[in-house]
Design an enzyme around this catalytic site. Structure first.
Site, short mmCIF file in Angstrom:
data_model
loop_
_atom_site.label_atom_id
_atom_site.label_comp_id
_atom_site.label_asym_id
_atom_site.label_seq_id
_atom_site.Cartn_x
_atom_site.Cartn_y
_atom_site.Cartn_z
N GLY A 46 0.83 -1.20 0.00
CA GLY A 46 0.00 0.00 0.00
C GLY A 46 0.86 1.25 0.00
O GLY A 46 2.01 1.22 0.46
N GLN A 51 3.11 9.88 1.33
CA GLN A 51 4.44 9.27 1.37
C GLN A 51 5.32 9.68 0.20
O GLN A 51 6.54 9.51 0.25
CB GLN A 51 4.32 7.74 1.40
CG GLN A 51 3.68 7.22 2.67
CD GLN A 51 3.51 5.72 2.60
OE1 GLN A 51 2.50 5.22 2.10
NE2 GLN A 51 4.50 4.97 3.08
NI NI Z 1 2.76 3.04 5.54
#
Ligand code: NI
Length: 169
Positions: A46, A51
């Protein structure tokens, strides 16, 4: 498709809250494609846009062993159906490389999200998807799995990753 750079804890940009997606256009499609490329090449299951330093509510996932079941969640949210029933799972994170810790999360949730075309979807996920979904929604809210650990454990992980990063320069 270009691979994107994954931010590593304790990068402060991992704490930024993601904004809602309002345009379901080619630009969103490109972002999703690049996130899949990045997630697959890092061998992750995932990835949240946070991020890769893009602060929009976008999550990609593939929980299959064959790496052939891509899932996209736009503006994902969830409500806990039963907060007494918890599910423990060893979690890892592409932004916290090399560390795996057991985390307890609600087992029964109802998820609400939009697909790549903006269609609203409501589901009751099961098993690993439940855990992974909550982990990724946390990212969009600037939260990481280390936040569930004791301060001592968290600071140990932080120190080790900071040392690793210095070695790279
Ligand atoms: Ni993560």
């Amino acid at each position: 498709m270009p691979k994107l750079n994954i931010l590593i804890y304790p990068d402060p940009r991992l704490r930024i809250k993601a904004e809602k997606v309002t345009k379901f256009d080619k630009c969103l499609e490109n972002l999703v494609n690049n996130m899949f490329e990045t997630m697959y090449s890092a061998d992750g299951i995932g990835l949240a846009a946070t991020q890769v330093d893009i602060h929009k509510q976008v999550v990609v996932m593939d929980l299959s062993e064959e790496r052939n079941s891509p899932k996209v969640f736009i503006n994902p949210q969830f409500t806990v159906k039963d907060d007494k029933s918890l599910y423990s799972c060893t979690e890892g994170c592409l932004s916290i490389p090399g560390f795996h810790e057991e985390i307890s999360r609600p087992e029964k949730i109802i998820v609400n999200y939009q697909d790549i075309n903006g269609k609203f979807i409501t589901e009751e996920p099961e098993g690993l998807l439940t855990v992974c979904y909550q982990h990724e929604v946390d990212h969009l809210n600037g939260k990481l799995f280390v936040d569930y650990l004791s301060p001592l454990k968290r600071s140990r992980i932080k120190k080790k990753l900071e040392i690793e990063r210095k070695k790279e320069f």
